[in-house]
Design an enzyme around this catalytic site. Structure first.
Site, PDB file in Angstrom:
ATOM      1  N   GLU A 160      60.719  14.588  73.324  1.00  0.00           N
ATOM      2  CA  GLU A 160      59.496  14.072  72.926  1.00  0.00           C
ATOM      3  C   GLU A 160      58.190  14.904  72.650  1.00  0.00           C
ATOM      4  O   GLU A 160      57.677  14.843  71.708  1.00  0.00           O
ATOM      5  CB  GLU A 160      58.644  13.007  74.233  1.00  0.00           C
ATOM      6  CG  GLU A 160      59.813  12.056  74.400  1.00  0.00           C
ATOM      7  CD  GLU A 160      59.686  10.842  73.480  1.00  0.00           C
ATOM      8  OE1 GLU A 160      58.613  10.773  72.710  1.00  0.00           O
ATOM      9  OE2 GLU A 160      60.632  10.104  73.129  1.00  0.00           O
TER      10      GLU A 160
ATOM     11  N   CYS B  24      57.745  -0.198  59.026  1.00  0.00           N
ATOM     12  CA  CYS B  24      56.390  -0.347  58.838  1.00  0.00           C
ATOM     13  C   CYS B  24      55.786   1.007  58.681  1.00  0.00           C
ATOM     14  O   CYS B  24      54.859   1.620  59.616  1.00  0.00           O
ATOM     15  CB  CYS B  24      55.753  -0.695  60.142  1.00  0.00           C
ATOM     16  SG  CYS B  24      53.948  -1.378  60.153  1.00  0.00           S
TER      17      CYS B  24
ATOM     18  N   CYS C  32      58.186  -4.638  54.303  1.00  0.00           N
ATOM     19  CA  CYS C  32      57.880  -5.742  54.940  1.00  0.00           C
ATOM     20  C   CYS C  32      58.775  -6.962  55.054  1.00  0.00           C
ATOM     21  O   CYS C  32      58.766  -7.815  55.947  1.00  0.00           O
ATOM     22  CB  CYS C  32      56.174  -6.398  54.427  1.00  0.00           C
ATOM     23  SG  CYS C  32      55.007  -5.180  54.564  1.00  0.00           S
TER      24      CYS C  32
ATOM     25  N   CYS D  27      61.084  -6.837  57.937  1.00  0.00           N
ATOM     26  CA  CYS D  27      60.355  -6.448  59.094  1.00  0.00           C
ATOM     27  C   CYS D  27      60.697  -7.724  60.116  1.00  0.00           C
ATOM     28  O   CYS D  27      60.422  -8.768  59.654  1.00  0.00           O
ATOM     29  CB  CYS D  27      58.777  -6.171  58.883  1.00  0.00           C
ATOM     30  SG  CYS D  27      58.080  -6.030  60.514  1.00  0.00           S
TER      31      CYS D  27
END
Length: 357
Positions: free
Chosen positions: A35, A194, A201, A204
């Site tokens: 991370e 995105c 799109c 999505c």
């Protein structure tokens, strides 16, 4: 379960990433390392660095016992070096204050150096299966578009609203891997669908309720960061050569490139020969000016003016620990910033002899 979480969990099962190296582990050390590396860095760039780190430091104890110089040398080229310094500090804190056991709640994890709320939440999710909301740059973009939230996400008002939406969108029933799948789905959707530019799109899973898509505002949401011209700074880098070795100086920490090794730096307009005599106790020939090198940081641009200098007198060479003489090839194995690596390769290792040497 919210519509958002339900659709993303289903989508992740079919289209998400399932084979990233850190996904094979519940070890909070491995998750934390990944991370931190993924902050402002692409996955494909991180993977080889992650593999080398885990090989060199397989446990948090081994990282805590390592020298900062060793940690920075492995990090060299990944950028944002404060991340590496904070990794080292945090490893030592976990060993000292938590007896080597990584904290298991988001609130406690967030208190460790270099770990913000979103990163702490991701570690809590992937290591301990806790129900926590993340909100990194990609996720901010998803929620800003889906809920039609205008405003620059870095502003407190907009960010607070996005956090509220992130928490409302969490799956209600989060056991049996649902919270992990949902969280990874957010990351994957932001990275592959995105996207900031040219979002996909049509594929999505959230398209039917996306406010920005309905209102034809996808390219305007989220609001871009207000642009301000970056200030430019200039510096001279002294490439001092003595018996085929170059002089490197360890930068003070904290600060830009803190703890990394660089050629000695002086301000533009300073007399180079006089500086070497008075401050470094070194006699040199007249400098050879090399092509400038530009490097951009987050908050400013740096124009580097390299000057190649042959040492003519080494009677009183520097003995301070912050200076070392090393062969150019060996310098590449140390913790050095990207522009210094590029400079050393171009000047000494390009297959041509150094000018004037």
């Amino acid at each position: 379960m919210s519509i958002v979480s339900e659709r993303l969990i289903i989508w992740h099962g079919q289209h998400g990433r399932h084979h990233l190296p850190w996904q094979k582990s519940r070890d909070p050390y491995a998750i934390w390392l990944s991370e931190i590396m993924l902050q402002q860095t692409q996955v494909n760039t991180v993977i080889p660095y992650y593999a080398r780190f885990m090989q060199e430091f397989p446990t948090i104890d081994s990282l805590a016992q390592a020298s900062l110089d060793t940690v920075l040398s492995l990090w060299s080229g990944l950028g944002y070096y404060s991340r590496a310094r904070n990794l080292h500090i945090t490893a030592r804190e976990v060993m000292h204050y938590y007896q080597g056991q990584f904290p298991c709640t988001r609130e406690t994890i967030q208190k460790l150096p270099g770990i913000g709320r979103s990163t702490a939440a991701a570690i809590a999710v992937f290591s301990f299966g806790q129900r926590e909301a993340i909100l990194d740059g990609n996720v901010k973009r998803i929620f800003a578009r889906y809920y039609g939230i205008s405003g620059y996400p870095g502003e407190n008002k907009t960010q607070n609203l996005l956090w509220k939406k992130a928490e409302e969108s969490l799956p209600v029933h989060y056991h049996n891997g649902k919270i992990e799948a949902y969280t990874q789905a957010l990351m994957d959707l932001g990275a592959s669908v995105c996207t900031r530019h040219a979002p996909r799109c049509k594929i999505c899973p959230l398209q039917s309720e996306c406010v920005a898509l309905k209102e034809d505002r996808v390219n305007q949401v989220p609001t871009a960061k207000p642009r301000r011209p970056l200030p430019q700074k200039e510096a001279i880098f002294l490439l001092l050569m003595e018996r085929h070795n170059i002089l490197l100086e360890q930068r003070p920490s904290p600060g830009i490139w803190g703890g990394l090794w660089c050629p000695p730096e002086i301000g533009v307009g300073i007399d180079v020969i006089n500086h070497c005599q008075r401050n470094l106790n070194i006699e040199v020939k007249a400098p050879i000016k090399l092509p400038t090198l530009d490097h951009q940081f987050t908050h400013f641009k740096l124009r580097i003016h390299p000057q190649l200098l042959q040492v003519t007198s080494s009677d009183s060479l520097i003995t301070l620990s912050k200076f070392i003489w090393t062969k150019p090839m060996n310098a590449l194995a140390k913790g050095i910033p990207a522009p210094v690596r590029k400079l050393i390769k171009q000047t000494f290792l390009s297959g041509h002899s150094s000018p004037g040497i």
